[in-house]
Design an enzyme around this catalytic site. Structure first.
Site, PDB file in Angstrom:
ATOM      1  N   HIS A  91       0.822  -1.097  -0.075  1.00 39.87           N
ATOM      2  CA  HIS A  91       0.004  -0.166  -0.113  1.00 39.87           C
ATOM      3  C   HIS A  91       0.947   1.131  -0.029  1.00 39.87           C
ATOM      4  O   HIS A  91       1.938   1.303   0.774  1.00 39.87           O
ATOM      5  CB  HIS A  91      -0.750   0.198   1.327  1.00 39.87           C
ATOM      6  CG  HIS A  91      -2.193   0.808   1.372  1.00 39.87           C
ATOM      7  ND1 HIS A  91      -1.834   2.313   1.164  1.00 39.87           N
ATOM      8  CD2 HIS A  91      -3.424   0.744   1.141  1.00 39.87           C
ATOM      9  CE1 HIS A  91      -3.085   2.861   1.074  1.00 39.87           C
ATOM     10  NE2 HIS A  91      -3.938   1.885   1.108  1.00 39.87           N
ATOM     11  N   ARG A 134      -6.560  10.371  -0.352  1.00 40.62           N
ATOM     12  CA  ARG A 134      -6.334  10.908  -1.490  1.00 40.62           C
ATOM     13  C   ARG A 134      -7.884  11.052  -2.294  1.00 40.62           C
ATOM     14  O   ARG A 134      -8.017  11.754  -2.877  1.00 40.62           O
ATOM     15  CB  ARG A 134      -5.585   9.818  -2.195  1.00 40.62           C
ATOM     16  CG  ARG A 134      -4.128  10.436  -1.821  1.00 40.62           C
ATOM     17  CD  ARG A 134      -2.959   9.172  -2.301  1.00 40.62           C
ATOM     18  NE  ARG A 134      -3.239   7.731  -1.746  1.00 40.62           N
ATOM     19  CZ  ARG A 134      -3.084   6.645  -2.246  1.00 40.62           C
ATOM     20  NH1 ARG A 134      -3.254   6.550  -3.507  1.00 40.62           N
ATOM     21  NH2 ARG A 134      -3.404   5.511  -1.582  1.00 40.62           N
TER      22      ARG A 134
END
Ligand code: FAD
Length: 631
Positions: free
Chosen positions: A249, A269
């Site tokens: 990740h 994000r």
């Protein structure tokens, strides 16, 4: 002789995350006497930690979404190495599995007109993740547990006992599956607290044990993710696929050292957060690969407009699939543009008002405050890649979730299974995967037991052997320390089989793993059987090691870069490798690796893609076949 508690069930589900609970519910609804076993406390699984949401093409926020768009995104995200049938079933069934959760009592965040709200996430064309703030997994687990309680209450009314048809065994670790010929006959393990042994006799077993991250030092995974289910399956004669594909990740915490690896959700994000290097530059624009060029914005202005007007602008490159973002961060740090603690900056503070950050990302706000003393409404976070998810896992029949290989009566769902996500999983596609294939696994485990002419039996000799293996670290004196072995294993995997891989290092990893295998066979744990974590780890190490060997072997074999497997010496995708699954099995105690062709996508599915896109993935022969279809 050693005392062993015995239980009899129709279906035993190993793992109490989303996949296990959903499987257990389905087996019980089919009338089967079902046990749920979990290594940790009931309710504490990775599923509960999931933050962002569950992907399902309900079309609530953008009505253009449907299963075909979701299918396409999933195949793209996995770089066309996915088992297409799993991706198809997943895309088609996810919406129903989410709506069904509402009938169990789930309360998702809503849109203004009262539908289940859906948020943007990397690789998903439309807002698609059903969510509850950034605590979606908690709601998923809570709801599934609530459904189990309601079934237990029905059973109590009918039979006088809550446990008569569905019972939970928490803090119970399974160490061995027992077979009768090729058929599953039972599962053997121990209660963590007392160290007492327990045998579950059952003709059908569902593996739902989650991931393998604890073989890496920097990981978002918690202590129990030692690849137990993967290893149990291998030893029972099942096969594993895609083990070279691990998802790093892009955003884990990098500071302070004690929390390095803990996840920072992608929702940061999705909700507008941007990545910057030490020059203050939004560097992701430089890292959009050709295959994604058409879908991603080229300027900051366009990227920023997309949040409000996604139909007329392209998405920001911060929302590329995870493998791309992780590699980009890795490169920025390597080239000297990293943050003080060796990551990059993730900035939400300058993008959203403080109140909005707290409303949308309450857990992240809390996590950084508590663990790093950082107020994310005022300052950027420091983040870097962390080992997060294993795409590889038990090779299954896509429709029934039955494990392939020689074993019968074994099913696998959730992270422990392989194929669905190909070489890279899209965020949000795991929670939906758990529900879709958890249900299918429970259903088909029940069907399988109904069709059995006779119950398989556990052989005493196998049981004795399982006891002996479990006790070995306690009876052995002066052997290797389990904690040292785990650290050494983590160093080998992190340093030699990490995000960026090279032939020489992979070869070295296999030599080091072979040495570790010798040392693990000589592991010893001080103390007795009552709550003894050193002993537990000593038992887990055997699993971690065999699974790591599969990963290292497959990573050496696959001479290309694709999704969660990056080879510095073979930096691009190679179409001929897209047709190949690497399949691991056990030959005695040796890992055997074979090539197996991927199943061919059905014509009506492959026609969902346009030729230009396919030409980036397929071989010339495959493209010629596609052209013939079109004529
Ligand atoms: P888990 O939920 O991992 O449960 C495994 C179970 O098996 C546990 O109960 C464990 O105790 C048990 N077990 C393991 N070994 C044994 C054994 N030997 N004996 C008995 N029991 C055993 N995915 C998304 O789609 N969206 C997200 O927003 C998201 N966020 C995430 C955030 C974090 C921090 C993490 C770590 C993962 C996230 N993921 C997300 C991934 C997703 O949460 C997991 O892939 C998924 O929950 C796995 O579910 P599962 O049911 O397969 O297994």
């Amino acid at each position: 002789t050693t005392r062993i508690e015995r239980h009899h069930y129709d279906v035993v589900v190993i793992g109490a995350g989303g996949a296990g609970l959903r499987a257990a519910i389905e087996a019980r609804l089919a009338g089967k006497k079902t046990a749920i076993i979990s290594k940790s406390l009931f309710g504490k699984a990775h599923t509960v930690m999931a933050e962002g949401g569950a992907a399902a093409a309900m079309g609530n926020v953008n009505s253009r979404d449907n299963w075909m768009v979701h299918f396409r995104d999933t195949m793209r995200g996995g770089k066309f190495l996915n088992n297409f049938r799993m991706a198809e079933l997943h895309a088609k069934e996810a919406p129903n599995r989410i709506w069904e959760l509402e009938t169990y009592g789930a309360l998702f965040d809503r849109t203004k007109d009262g539908k289940i709200s859906q948020r943007n996430f990397g690789g998903h064309e439309y807002p698609r993740l059903a969510h509850v703030g950034d605590r979606t997994g908690l709601e998923l687990i809570r709801t599934l547990q609530q459904k189990i309680v309601s079934l237990q209450q029905e059973d109590k009314a009918e039979t006088g006992s809550y446990d008569s048809r569905i019972r939970v065994f928490a803090e119970t670790t399974i160490t061995e599956l027992l077979l009768d010929g090729d058929k599953v006959a039972g599962a053997f393990g121990y209660y963590r607290e007392s160290g007492e042994f327990v045998l579950f006799e059952a003709p059908a077993i569902v593996l739902a044990t989650g991931g393998v991250g604890r073989s890496y030092k920097v990981t978002s995974n918690s202590w129990e993710y030692t690849g137990d289910g993967h290893a149990l399956a291998l030893r029972a004669g099942a096969t594993l696929i895609n083990m070279e594909f691990l998802q790093f990740h892009p955003t884990g915490m990098v500071w302070p050292p004690s929390v390095k690896g803990i996840l920072v959700t992608e929702s940061v994000r999705g909700d507008g957060g941007v990545l910057k290097n030490s020059d203050g530059k939004r560097f992701m624009f430089q890292y959009v690969p050709d295959v994604f060029r058409k879908q991603y914005a080229e300027t900051e202005e366009e990227a920023d407009r997309w949040y409000a007007d996604p139909d007329n602008n392209r998405r920001p490159p911060e929302l590329l699939p995870r493998d791309e973002v992780a590699r980009a961060i890795n490169n920025e740090v390597k080239e000297g543009r990293g943050s003080p603690a060796g990551g990059v900056f993730l900035d939400i503070a300058s993008r959203l008002p403080a109140e909005e950050v707290k409303r949308r990302l309450p857990s992240m706000h809390h996590q950084f405050k508590e663990l790093a003393g950082v107020d994310i409404t005022k300052e950027p976070m420091e983040v870097g890649p962390t080992c997060h998810y294993v795409m590889g896992g038990v090779e299954v029949d896509p429709d029934t979730a039955a494990a392939l290989g020689t074993v019968q009566g074994l099913f696998a769902a959730g992270e422990v299974s392989g194929g669905m996500h190909g070489s890279n999983r899209l965020g949000g596609n795991s929670l939906s995967d758990l529900l879709v294939f958890g249900k299918r696994a429970g259903e088909h485990a029940a069907v399988y037991t109904d069709a059995l002419p006779a119950r398989p039996r556990v052989a005493q000799a196998d049981l004795d052997a399982a006891v002996e293996t479990a006790l070995a670290p306690l009876t052995r004196e002066g052997g290797e320390n389990p904690y040292t072995l785990q650290q050494d294993l983590q160093a080998v995997m992190g340093d030699l089989v990490g995000i960026i891989r090279r032939k020489g290092e992979l070869e070295e990893s296999l030599v080091r793993l072979a040495e570790l295998r010798e040392r693990v066979s000589n592991v010893s744990a001080a103390g007795g059987r009552r709550y003894n974590p050193g002993w537990h780890l000593a038992i887990d190490l055997r699993n971690m090691l065999v699974v790591s060997e599969c990963t290292a072997k497959a990573a050496l074999e696959r001479e290309e870069s694709r999704g969660g497997h990056t080879r510095e010496d073979f930096p691009s995708m190679r179409p001929e490798w897209r047709q190949v699954n690497l399949v691991c099995s056990l030959d005695g105690d040796k890992v055997r690796l074979e090539h197996k062709p991927l199943p061919k996508m059905r014509p009506e599915l492959i026609k969902l893609f346009d030729r230009t896109e396919l030409s980036k993935y397929l071989t010339d022969e495959e493209l010629a076949e596609f052209d013939a279809l079109a004529e």
